[in-house]
Design an enzyme around this catalytic site. Structure first.
Site, PDB file in Angstrom:
ATOM      1  N   GLU A   1     -26.977  39.244 -46.781  1.00 46.47           N
ATOM      2  CA  GLU A   1     -27.140  40.071 -45.671  1.00 46.47           C
ATOM      3  C   GLU A   1     -28.162  41.140 -45.896  1.00 46.47           C
ATOM      4  O   GLU A   1     -28.275  41.815 -47.027  1.00 46.47           O
ATOM      5  CB  GLU A   1     -25.785  40.992 -45.278  1.00 46.47           C
ATOM      6  CG  GLU A   1     -24.652  40.036 -44.951  1.00 46.47           C
ATOM      7  CD  GLU A   1     -23.116  40.792 -45.131  1.00 46.47           C
ATOM      8  OE1 GLU A   1     -23.198  41.677 -45.385  1.00 46.47           O
ATOM      9  OE2 GLU A   1     -22.257  39.811 -45.424  1.00 46.47           O
TER      10      GLU A   1
ATOM     11  N   GLU B   1     -18.936  37.098 -45.577  1.00 43.87           N
ATOM     12  CA  GLU B   1     -19.251  36.990 -46.864  1.00 43.87           C
ATOM     13  C   GLU B   1     -18.530  35.580 -47.615  1.00 43.87           C
ATOM     14  O   GLU B   1     -19.006  35.150 -48.315  1.00 43.87           O
ATOM     15  CB  GLU B   1     -18.372  38.206 -47.824  1.00 43.87           C
ATOM     16  CG  GLU B   1     -19.257  39.544 -47.472  1.00 43.87           C
ATOM     17  CD  GLU B   1     -18.943  39.988 -46.190  1.00 43.87           C
ATOM     18  OE1 GLU B   1     -18.330  39.728 -45.522  1.00 43.87           O
ATOM     19  OE2 GLU B   1     -19.821  41.222 -45.877  1.00 43.87           O
TER      20      GLU B   1
ATOM     21  N   ALA C   1     -19.686  45.423 -53.754  1.00 43.14           N
ATOM     22  CA  ALA C   1     -18.739  44.581 -54.194  1.00 43.14           C
ATOM     23  C   ALA C   1     -17.356  44.925 -53.267  1.00 43.14           C
ATOM     24  O   ALA C   1     -16.436  44.053 -53.452  1.00 43.14           O
ATOM     25  CB  ALA C   1     -18.511  45.128 -55.690  1.00 43.14           C
ATOM     26  N   ASP C   2     -17.364  45.861 -52.879  1.00 43.81           N
ATOM     27  CA  ASP C   2     -16.312  46.347 -51.756  1.00 43.81           C
ATOM     28  C   ASP C   2     -16.098  45.234 -50.649  1.00 43.81           C
ATOM     29  O   ASP C   2     -15.063  45.106 -50.123  1.00 43.81           O
ATOM     30  CB  ASP C   2     -16.369  47.640 -51.160  1.00 43.81           C
ATOM     31  CG  ASP C   2     -16.863  48.902 -52.256  1.00 43.81           C
ATOM     32  OD1 ASP C   2     -15.908  49.499 -52.695  1.00 43.81           O
ATOM     33  OD2 ASP C   2     -17.904  48.567 -52.671  1.00 43.81           O
ATOM     34  N   TYR C   3     -17.110  44.520 -50.456  1.00 40.92           N
ATOM     35  CA  TYR C   3     -17.101  43.517 -49.348  1.00 40.92           C
ATOM     36  C   TYR C   3     -17.099  42.334 -49.889  1.00 40.92           C
ATOM     37  O   TYR C   3     -17.302  41.195 -49.339  1.00 40.92           O
ATOM     38  CB  TYR C   3     -18.357  43.461 -48.531  1.00 40.92           C
ATOM     39  CG  TYR C   3     -18.597  44.865 -47.945  1.00 40.92           C
ATOM     40  CD1 TYR C   3     -17.434  45.879 -47.619  1.00 40.92           C
ATOM     41  CD2 TYR C   3     -19.971  45.437 -48.194  1.00 40.92           C
ATOM     42  CE1 TYR C   3     -17.744  47.112 -47.196  1.00 40.92           C
ATOM     43  CE2 TYR C   3     -20.068  46.746 -47.648  1.00 40.92           C
ATOM     44  CZ  TYR C   3     -19.084  47.673 -47.091  1.00 40.92           C
ATOM     45  OH  TYR C   3     -19.200  48.937 -47.088  1.00 40.92           O
TER      46      TYR C   3
ATOM     47  N   PRO D   1     -13.549  39.344 -48.482  1.00 38.90           N
ATOM     48  CA  PRO D   1     -13.552  38.413 -47.665  1.00 38.90           C
ATOM     49  C   PRO D   1     -13.983  37.072 -48.223  1.00 38.90           C
ATOM     50  O   PRO D   1     -13.562  36.012 -47.578  1.00 38.90           O
ATOM     51  CB  PRO D   1     -14.543  38.821 -46.301  1.00 38.90           C
ATOM     52  CG  PRO D   1     -14.545  40.191 -46.513  1.00 38.90           C
ATOM     53  CD  PRO D   1     -14.541  40.822 -48.167  1.00 38.90           C
TER      54      PRO D   1
ATOM     55  N   HIS E   1     -17.675  52.081 -50.839  1.00 43.54           N
ATOM     56  CA  HIS E   1     -18.947  51.708 -51.495  1.00 43.54           C
ATOM     57  C   HIS E   1     -18.779  51.874 -52.910  1.00 43.54           C
ATOM     58  O   HIS E   1     -19.895  52.385 -53.705  1.00 43.54           O
ATOM     59  CB  HIS E   1     -19.927  52.581 -50.953  1.00 43.54           C
ATOM     60  CG  HIS E   1     -20.231  52.212 -49.545  1.00 43.54           C
ATOM     61  ND1 HIS E   1     -19.624  52.597 -48.328  1.00 43.54           N
ATOM     62  CD2 HIS E   1     -21.328  51.521 -48.758  1.00 43.54           C
ATOM     63  CE1 HIS E   1     -20.171  52.349 -47.105  1.00 43.54           C
ATOM     64  NE2 HIS E   1     -20.963  51.418 -47.414  1.00 43.54           N
TER      65      HIS E   1
END
Ligand SMILES: Cc1ncc(C[n+]2csc(CCOP(=O)(O)OP(=O)(O)O)c2C)c(N)n1
Lengths: 373, 412
Positions: free
Chosen positions: A63, A94, A118-120, A123, A163
């Site tokens: 992204e 993701e 990394a928090d995303y 998914p 984040h």
């Protein structure tokens, strides 16, 4: 501006691009040999430029990772230099990003994908753990996924819950994944290059608090620029560092500190603060783990403190602690201590209470020094 | 504050199928185009111009077994016979393996009864260089391509010769050489991977394409929708099949969102062309796949194909469909049986006979039996298996110390 601090005004989702200041922009035309001072962003960027120039099978996407070069600019100029189909923007998916990379890897490419934070990565979790990690095994080697999943991780940037997380133990638990976390520009470039060349899927976490410089964990201290650090002298050409080899950051005789990522610098500060002659080991790779270096050090010092940002329960520190206990029990002169994040979601307003700082490291060091027989 | 009052209290709708156990099967709600009724748009059509095709039903074989209309692929008799024989063999293989489960020779099996035309036709059209990303109901792909039946059985029995070393559930095959990607037990994950594989081929400037399959039920997974986004955005050379066999274990296709619209029409929102095809019509499947293949190979991107069919057999050996659907629903399926229909077509062409058919069936049974003997001599589940040492292999390209230590702990 050469130093980066994080203030109230940084507390928005929009902090990311601002983390890179003008003089941290990637080197324009890097010479093919020699070294150059780089921050971690530049070093990672250089690794990608060098690898992509060398191997047409390497491509990079994520992204905002194409035209704009990623919100942290790690993929800066890749598209401009290597072309639109080598470095491109991906949909905010993701799962799709990782799945597409797996298909590409199975085809024979070496995709490096960026998960913006990394928090995303959650998914994409199923694709990483059920697919990338298992392809080689379940097909008896017929299909493999030599992919690299890069992602900025960790706290200390006032990023709030989404984040700031350190999800490494969710991946170290999964058979078939390698997990790499550099703590400085030199290692970052050498390890990322090795990760791209690795035939297995590598989860590559980049401590975003260290992108612009080392950070000692004293929250009133600014991030010091990499400039004064030897580890910021980064070869402009290609080199690799072995995945699975720890770095002894500081030799010492009293106690072994096991740490990685931002906590390497916090631990160094903590040891100095405590006035304890600590041996600080930057693990660099959690899987595969350099057990020999750990074992030799703890047998030498007889004490062990483990430091990580992730919550304590089921964190990687638990694994390290068990390993040290299994292998060094008769050499231990004090119980193993863990300094970690708390078992709460990452709290925005209590960042400095949450984030393990040098005081807590110093306290743990003192306790293991007096906890002996 | 304003009070918002409804004339009636709100109510929740939970979709229900047209029949449950004990009911008479009812397919009156299906709108089936007549064979030959749907036009064949040019391969380069825009998705916008062919939106209708997501709602119609492409059929070629009529009730008399005659191929009619613009989608008739005009296959030669040899190809038709080859397809028919592969379908017969697939069904014979399924029957024997299902029985093998009943005899305790394996832990699990899944048949594709009624869906044979899909994997067989598509497996014949595409080359082995193209990569198929199948589900557990495309065994016909391997069979049509002549993959050794004994290797399939060795995998089902997890015996010493299992090509994937006893690591997967029976039926989760893997064969790079036959263009068959390793099957995942997690539904839907293969679809965006197929898109990635196709993107890689396009990136390299190669000429290989990818093809994937997903069940109607699994289209509800996010992976499916991510795949459509990527396929559309990057114009990936991939064929994305949805096998709508009406049932996802005990849930009818309406539960996955098939009640309000067709599965093919899901492509429309992504700007992808969609074809909805009678999946029990070998010729229609063939023609639609060729259309999609040509589109992919001429760099015009992906096609979504809904293959409209019916899962005749239980979902798996662990399933009893008589507990959730009318017992004879399968026999009443208005689009018939794919083997019977192709047989009828070949006979109508004067290229096949009842005797030849019986012979082919007997031959298939004999072939399966011979492979069965060979495989069972190596061992059925639990009688023989790969060396335990292999359990620790291929986790990574090279073993690390943990695996070496753990292997020693097991004593191998
Ligand atoms: C992610 C995931 N969820 C649930 C399951 C359990 N499961 C296996 S098959 C199945 C039904 C699938 O139905 P459909 O997609 O229509 O395919 P079909 O079996 O009809 O061919 C379910 C729920 C699974 N394997 N993976």
């Amino acid at each position: 501006m050469t130093e980066q601090t994080f203030t109230e005004s940084d507390r928005t989702d929009g902090i990311e691009p601002d983390m890179v200041t003008a003089d941290h922009a990637p080197p324009s035309e890097a010479p093919t040999s020699g070294t150059q001072p780089m921050n971690m962003i530049q070093a990672l960027n250089s690794a990608l430029h060098v690898k992509m120039a060398e191997d047409p099978n390497v491509l990079s996407f994520g992204e905002d990772a194409g035209f704009f070069g990623g919100v942290f600019r790690v993929t800066d100029q890749l598209q401009q230099k290597h072309g639109l189909t080598r470095s491109f923007d991906a949909p905010i998916s993701e799962c799709g990003i990782v799945a597409a990379a797996i298909g590409m890897g199975a085809y024979g490419l070496r995709p490096v994908v960026e998960i913006q934070f990394a928090d995303y990565i959650y998914p994409a979790y199923d694709q990483i753990v059920s697919e990338a990690a298992k392809l080689r095994y379940r097909s008896a080697g017929m299909f493999t996924a030599p992919i690299t999943v890069r992602s900025p991780y960790g706290g200390g940037i006032f990023g709030g819950q989404t984040h700031s997380q350190s999800p490494e133990s969710l991946f170290t638990h999964i058979a078939g994944l390698k997990v790499v976390i550099p703590s400085n520009p030199y290692d970052a470039k050498g390890l990322l290059t090795a990760a791209i060349e690795d035939d297995d899927p590598v989860i590559f976490f980049e401590p975003k608090r260290l992108y612009n410089g080392p950070f000692d964990g004293w929250h009133k201290n600014p991030v010091s620029p990499w400039k004064t650090q030897d580890l910021a002298q980064v070869p402009t050409g290609k080199y690799t560092l072995p995945i699975g080899k720890a770095r002894i950051m500081r030799e010492g005789s009293d106690v072994t500190i096991l740490c990685y990522g931002t906590m390497v610098w916090v631990s160094l500060a903590g040891a100095e603060h405590a006035g304890v002659d600590a041996e600080v080991i930057d693990l660099r790779t959690l899987v595969p783990l350099d057990i020999e270096t750990i074992e030799a050090s703890v047998k030498k010092t007889g004490r062990c403190v483990i430091v990580h940002e992730a919550p304590k329960t089921s964190g990687f520190g638990g694994e390290l602690s068990a390993l040290v206990q299994e292998r060094c029990f008769y050499h231990l002169e004090a119980p193993i201590a863990r300094v970690t994040g708390w078992d709460t979601p990452y709290p925005h307003a209590f960042e400095w209470e949450y984030f393990p700082g040098p005081e807590r490291v110093a306290e743990a060091l003192k306790s293991v020094m007096t906890g002996g027989r | 504050m304003t009070q918002h009052k409804n004339a009636q209290p709100l109510s929740l709708r939970v979709p229900e199928p047209s029949g449950r156990p004990g009911d008479t099967p009812d397919f009156s709600h299906l709108k089936l185009d007549a064979p030959g009724a749907v036009d064949r748009p040019p391969v380069g059509s825009t998705p916008y111009d062919m939106r209708d095709h997501a709602f119609r039903l492409i059929r070629v074989l009529d009730d008399a077994g005659v191929a009619v209309g613009p989608w008739n692929p005009r296959l030669d008799a040899e190809t038709l016979r080859k397809g028919l024989k592969a379908m017969i063999l697939t069904r014979a293989f399924d029957d024997r393996m299902h029985r093998a489960h009943r005899q305790g020779k394996t832990s699990f099996y899944m048949k594709c009864t009624g869906e044979e035309a899909i994997a067989v036709a598509q497996g014949m059209i595409l080359s082995r260089e193209d990569m198929g990303f199948p589900t557990y109901r495309q065994q016909g792909l391997l069979i049509a391509r002549g993959y050794p039946l004994v290797d399939m059985m060795n995998q089902i029995y997890s015996n010493a010769e299992d090509p994937i070393k006893g690591r997967q559930l029976p039926i989760m095959y893997s064969s790079r050489d036959y263009g068959f990607f390793t099957i995942s037990g997690n539904l839907g994950t293969q679809v965006p991977q197929a898109v990635g594989w196709a993107m890689a081929s396009a990136y390299k400037g190669d000429d290989k394409i990818a093809i994937s399959w997903i069940g109607d039920g699994a289209t509800a997974e996010g992976d499916f929708h991510n795949a459509l986004t990527f396929a559309s955005v990057y114009r990936a050379p991939v064929i994305l099949n949805i096998v709508n066999n009406q049932w996802a274990i005990s849930s009818f296709q309406g539960i996955a969102g098939g009640l309000e619209t067709t599965f093919a029409s899901k492509a429309i929102g992504y700007g992808l062309p969609a074809l909805r095809v009678d999946g029990n019509d070998f010729l229609a499947v063939w023609a639609a796949t060729q259309w999609a293949e040509e589109r992919a190979r001429s760099n015009q991107g992906a096609t979504v194909i809904e293959l409209f069919t019916y899962r005749g057999a239980p979902h798996s050996t662990s399933d009893d469909p008589s507990r959730y659907r009318p017992g004879d629903e399968h026999e009443k399926w208005p689009l018939g049986d794919p083997i019977a229909r192709l047989k009828q077509h070949l006979i109508a062409l004067g290229e096949w006979s009842d005797e030849q058919h019986s012979e082919a069936e007997a031959e298939a049974v004999a072939q399966v039996r011979a492979a069965g003997k060979e495989s069972e001599a190596i061992g059925t589940l639990g009688q023989s298996r790969p060396s335990v040492k292999t359990m620790f292999e291929e986790v990574f390209a090279t073993e690390d110390w943990r695996l070496i230590e753990q292997r020693r702990e097991v004593g191998v």
